[in-house]
Design a protein around this motif. Structure first.
Motif: not given
Length: 81
Positions: A61, A53-54, A56-57
């Motif tokens: 989270r 995932v990125s 930012k993700t």
């Protein structure tokens, strides 16, 4: 006073057990980045790569996981009315 040390140790064990229980109840999408960053010392970039995932993700989270944990733990510590 040795009694204070024993009581403090017991409290710490109870708090640790409660935290571990709440972490285990988190959805996998929130639990994985939290464990990687907090306990495995992965950077946000490393966690993002591992989870596919990125960054930012990962940041989002982590924010959600910590907010949810804090709310659950605060709820347990609130006085009963």
């Amino acid at each position: 006073d040795p009694t204070l040390d024993v009581e403090g140790d017991e409290l710490a064990r109870e708090q640790t057990a409660r935290l571990e229980a709440e972490i285990s109840r988190l959805p996998t999408a929130l639990k994985e980045p939290l464990l990687l960053v907090t306990f495995d010392d992965a950077s946000h970039a490393e966690a993002a790569e591992i989870l596919g995932v990125s960054v930012k993700t990962i940041e989002m989270r982590l924010y959600r996981a910590r907010k949810l944990l804090a709310a659950r733990l605060d709820k347990d510590l609130a006085p009963n009315d």
